[in-house]
Write a protein that holds these residues in place. Structure first.
Motif, PDB file in Angstrom:
ATOM      1  N   MET B   1       0.845  -1.191   0.000  1.00  0.00           N
ATOM      2  CA  MET B   1       0.000   0.000   0.000  1.00  0.00           C
ATOM      3  C   MET B   1       0.884   1.246   0.000  1.00  0.00           C
ATOM      4  SD  MET B   1      -3.153   0.705   2.536  1.00  0.00           S
ATOM      5  CE  MET B   1      -4.569   1.569   1.930  1.00  0.00           C
ATOM      6  N   GLY B 309     -13.923  -3.487   9.918  1.00  0.00           N
ATOM      7  CA  GLY B 309     -14.082  -4.946   9.941  1.00  0.00           C
ATOM      8  C   GLY B 309     -13.913  -5.525   8.552  1.00  0.00           C
ATOM      9  N   LEU B 310     -14.503  -4.856   7.568  1.00  0.00           N
ATOM     10  CA  LEU B 310     -14.389  -5.334   6.193  1.00  0.00           C
ATOM     11  C   LEU B 310     -12.931  -5.333   5.740  1.00  0.00           C
ATOM     12  CD1 LEU B 310     -15.767  -5.990   3.376  1.00  0.00           C
ATOM     13  CD2 LEU B 310     -15.016  -3.668   2.869  1.00  0.00           C
ATOM     14  N   LEU B 311     -12.243  -4.201   6.037  1.00  0.00           N
ATOM     15  CA  LEU B 311     -10.847  -4.097   5.613  1.00  0.00           C
ATOM     16  C   LEU B 311     -10.038  -5.239   6.201  1.00  0.00           C
ATOM     17  CD1 LEU B 311     -10.103  -0.255   5.793  1.00  0.00           C
ATOM     18  CD2 LEU B 311     -10.927  -1.626   3.890  1.00  0.00           C
ATOM     19  N   LYS B 312     -10.349  -5.596   7.453  1.00  0.00           N
ATOM     20  CA  LYS B 312      -9.644  -6.722   8.064  1.00  0.00           C
ATOM     21  C   LYS B 312     -10.009  -8.023   7.365  1.00  0.00           C
ATOM     22  CE  LYS B 312      -8.497  -4.842  12.462  1.00  0.00           C
ATOM     23  NZ  LYS B 312      -8.140  -5.208  13.824  1.00  0.00           N
ATOM     24  N   ALA B 313     -11.293  -8.163   7.042  1.00  0.00           N
ATOM     25  CA  ALA B 313     -11.738  -9.404   6.417  1.00  0.00           C
ATOM     26  C   ALA B 313     -11.110  -9.598   5.043  1.00  0.00           C
ATOM     27  CB  ALA B 313     -13.260  -9.413   6.302  1.00  0.00           C
ATOM     28  N   ILE B 314     -10.879  -8.508   4.324  1.00  0.00           N
ATOM     29  CA  ILE B 314     -10.293  -8.679   2.995  1.00  0.00           C
ATOM     30  C   ILE B 314      -8.771  -8.663   3.043  1.00  0.00           C
ATOM     31  CG2 ILE B 314     -12.284  -7.733   1.771  1.00  0.00           C
ATOM     32  CD1 ILE B 314     -10.705  -5.157   1.399  1.00  0.00           C
ATOM     33  N   GLY B 315      -8.200  -8.639   4.245  1.00  0.00           N
ATOM     34  CA  GLY B 315      -6.766  -8.895   4.343  1.00  0.00           C
ATOM     35  C   GLY B 315      -5.884  -7.719   4.684  1.00  0.00           C
ATOM     36  N   ALA B 316      -6.487  -6.601   5.160  1.00  0.00           N
ATOM     37  CA  ALA B 316      -5.633  -5.486   5.585  1.00  0.00           C
ATOM     38  C   ALA B 316      -4.980  -5.841   6.920  1.00  0.00           C
ATOM     39  CB  ALA B 316      -6.478  -4.219   5.748  1.00  0.00           C
ATOM     40  N   THR B 317      -3.704  -5.515   7.052  1.00  0.00           N
ATOM     41  CA  THR B 317      -3.019  -5.786   8.313  1.00  0.00           C
ATOM     42  C   THR B 317      -3.321  -4.654   9.298  1.00  0.00           C
ATOM     43  OG1 THR B 317      -1.054  -4.591   7.648  1.00  0.00           O
ATOM     44  CG2 THR B 317      -1.120  -6.924   7.123  1.00  0.00           C
ATOM     45  N   GLN B 320      -1.588  -1.562   8.310  1.00  0.00           N
ATOM     46  CA  GLN B 320      -2.212  -0.845   7.188  1.00  0.00           C
ATOM     47  C   GLN B 320      -3.420  -0.034   7.654  1.00  0.00           C
ATOM     48  OE1 GLN B 320      -2.657  -4.264   4.641  1.00  0.00           O
ATOM     49  NE2 GLN B 320      -1.130  -3.527   3.198  1.00  0.00           N
ATOM     50  N   PRO B 394     -12.398  -7.828  14.496  1.00  0.00           N
ATOM     51  CA  PRO B 394     -13.041  -7.777  13.175  1.00  0.00           C
ATOM     52  C   PRO B 394     -14.473  -8.297  13.186  1.00  0.00           C
ATOM     53  CG  PRO B 394     -11.243  -9.388  13.217  1.00  0.00           C
ATOM     54  CD  PRO B 394     -11.160  -8.613  14.482  1.00  0.00           C
TER      55      PRO B 394
END
Lengths: 253, 401
Positions: B1, B309-317, B320, B394
């Motif tokens: 990113m 929560g979504l950002l975590k679910a799609i793989g954001a650390t 990030q 999340p």
């Protein structure tokens, strides 16, 4: 392959423990299509979140492709969610201020892909869910079925082998719901593992295998063809016995 | 990113809540405007003082009568009247001390100047022809005081701009005779308009020969002696020599000898200290603005918990997500800083239009400092909300808790 052994998930609620999962054992082969059913509060979503590495078990072991996820760091779990798992939610969870295309691009931003490549892949993904003409629309300009298709494009754009869907048709009417299920079915046919949590027997019927949860335990395993109606699943003698057993245990405590 | 991605994401999020973003941005702007304009005024003040002094000439030493006592103790001069500075002192200083180019005796008094029916009370400055160059006085018409020894006393006068205007209106004063006190004097020159100058209202004064001025006031002493040194002369050494010579003549140190540089330095340091104190107070408003940003970001994080929560679910650390919200806060404060910089600079330019005498300009160091400070405000006060976002559970976040 997903291997789950004696999986427990316990929440502390006002001083006493609430067991959302009580020792779940299951193996899900790669490429299979599994539905998880059960009444509200039976632990379906908890199980799905554990499988998606969004949550960690209180006890027990979860191996994803042979790797015990309990041993992984937060960043490694994020990496798994990024590359190997795609989530699809009942309420879509699109970012309202971003266009359909930007929503699909989102995982690729966190993956650090180049803007040009991101755009290209997002466009391809939107084409594959038949929404190329909606790329510039924001979620509030899309119908429910379109939103869920954008969400599916987002879930698949990083090419994960495992798709986890939590009531994917819960907010859709039957016609658009069927479109979404067809789309998920196609993604499964392409070789992905698909785990769907649902209340809807019609959704479960499409699965190879249906797990029925009750009070945090898998009480039945049936094939999709065997799913006729909710009554036949939840009111079996075996199930009733379980319930009375638990009642006895509770009184005992 | 990349940073570009982060900025794009932040900009998008901030635009979603335009009013809220704008308000917290204004908070930062106000702090920055205060710092920018106050440092400009401080710097302008210092420059104003410096200009005033440099208009006195390259290197000037001023001698005033009386010892400048700052240490207390028994006052001097008991049993004996201290010797005043005299014309003779001035002439001898110029003759005997090599580094002195010109010595200008000055005698200041006040008297009434009149022409016909009109009269006016004005400062009368007695000086010599060298005073013109020393003070960089410009002659509009006629000439300044004639050259010659200090003890020469012609009955001629040079009028300041305002005095000439008020006595003669549109008429030509040159060659006319005016009355100062009981004395009749011929006008030989009028000065150009000068404006305010530290310690002397040039436009409202009249200039006559120092000897004449002393005779009029019946004085034997002068008010000041200004020494113009040669450009390469060392002022400290010159002061030593002046002191030695005057002590020899007066038998004691009954005068004060200061160089222009020393006065300039102490005045500047006073102004700078005051300005910095004010700027410090202004900087506090930036901290207040920072708390505003923190508040906005905390609200934003709790409103957007499902998004987190979504950002975590799609793989954001975690890192990030921390970055996403930190950059958002930093963008807010940086935009506020830039807006404040623009508004503050505008204010300074406007102020310069209204008060041309003080040439206020925000120093570069202040601009750099205030930009770093406002960026730091955003990052500093953004840490807590960003940290909270990064550490959201999340599953709960996805449900909007």
């Amino acid at each position: 392959m997903i291997e789950v052994e004696d999986l427990w998930r316990t929440y502390e609620m006002g001083g006493h423990a609430l067991h959302a999962l009580r020792g779940v054992n299951e193996v899900i082969e790669d490429g299979s299509h599994v539905a998880i059913m059960g009444p509200s509060g039976s632990g379906k979503s908890t199980l799905l979140n554990l499988l998606g590495c969004l949550d960690s078990p209180t006890r027990g072991q979860y191996k994803l492709a042979g790797q015990d996820v309990a041993e992984l760091s937060g960043d490694a779990l994020a990496e798994i969610r990024l590359h190997r798992i795609g989530f699809i939610f009942q309420s879509f969870h699109l970012v309202p201020r971003l266009t359909a295309l930007q929503n699909v691009e989102l995982p690729m931003i966190f993956a650090g892909l180049h803007p040009g490549e991101r755009r290209e892949r997002a466009e391809v993904a939107l084409v594959s869910v038949d929404l190329a003409d909606r790329a510039g629309h924001r979620p509030n300009e899309l119908s429910g079925g379109q939103k869920q298709r954008v969400a599916i494009a987002r879930a698949t754009v990083m090419g994960p082998g495992l798709l986890l869907a939590d009531e994917p048709t819960g907010n859709l009417d039957s016609r658009t719901g069927a479109q979404v299920l067809d789309l998920l079915g196609r993604l499964h046919d392409e070789g992905r593992t698909l785990v769907v949590v649902t209340h809807d027997p019609g959704v479960a019927r499409r699965a190879d295998r249906v797990l029925v949860l009750r009070d945090g335990e898998i009480v039945r395993r049936v094939s999709g063809d065997e799913v006729t109606d909710l009554g036949s699943l939840f009111s079996s003698v075996e199930d009733a016995d379980k319930v009375s057993e638990q009642a006895v245990q509770k009184v005992g405590r | 990113m990349t940073l570009v991605d982060l900025l794009q994401f932040a900009g998008n999020a901030l635009l979603q809540n335009r009013r809220r973003s704008a308000l917290s941005l204004v908070g930062v702007s106000i702090g920055v405007v205060a710092v920018v304009s106050l440092t400009a005024i401080g710097e302008g003040g210092i420059r104003f003082v410096a200009d005033q002094f440099s208009s006195l000439g390259a290197s000037v030493v001023i001698i005033a009568p009386g010892r400048n006592e700052t240490t207390g103790g028994i006052p001097r001069g008991i049993g004996g009247i201290p010797n005043d500075l005299t014309l003779r002192d001035s002439i001898i200083l110029e003759r005997r001390i090599q580094s002195v180019r010109h010595s200008v005796p000055i005698s200041v008094s006040t008297d009434t100047i009149s022409f016909g029916q009109r009269s006016r009370n004005v400062p009368i400055i007695g000086a010599t022809s060298d005073f013109q160059r020393l003070q960089k006085l410009e002659v509009a018409s006629g000439q300044f005081l004639p050259e010659g020894e200090a003890d020469r006393g012609d009955s001629v006068v040079v009028l300041g701009h305002t005095v000439a205007k008020e006595l003669f209106a549109a008429g030509n004063p040159l060659g006319m005779t005016v009355r100062i006190g009981g004395w009749r004097m011929r006008v030989i020159g009028v000065l150009a308009m000068r404006g305010t100058q530290l310690g002397m209202q040039v436009d409202e004064s009249v200039f006559i020969a120092v000897a004449t001025s002393m005779r009029m006031a019946n004085r034997s002493s002068v008010s000041r002696i200004m020494l113009e040194l040669y450009p390469k002369a060392d002022p400290d050494r010159a002061i030593e020599q002046v002191k030695k010579l005057l002590i020899e003549r007066h038998d004691e140190e009954d005068f004060t000898c200061i160089s222009q540089d020393a006065v300039l330095e102490s005045l500047s340091s006073i102004i700078r200290t005051i300005a910095l104190a004010i700027v410090g107070i202004a900087a506090i408003s930036l901290a207040v603005a920072g708390i505003g940003i923190m508040n906005v970001m905390l609200v934003s994080v709790s409103e957007r918990s499902a998004e987190v929560g979504l950002l975590k679910a799609i793989g954001a650390t975690r890192r990030q997500i921390l970055g996403v919200f930190l950059v958002e806060a930093a963008t807010l404060s940086m935009l506020g800083g830039l807006l404040g910089l623009a508004a503050g600079t505008g204010l300074v330019l406007l102020g310069n239009q209204l008060y041309p005498a003080v040439d206020a300009a925000t120093p570069i160091w202040a601009i750099v400092a205030v930009m770093i400070l406002s960026l730091g405000t955003g990052v500093g006060f953004g840490v807590l909300p960003a940290w909270r976002a990064a550490n959201l559970d999340p599953v709960a976040a996805l449900q909007g808790h």
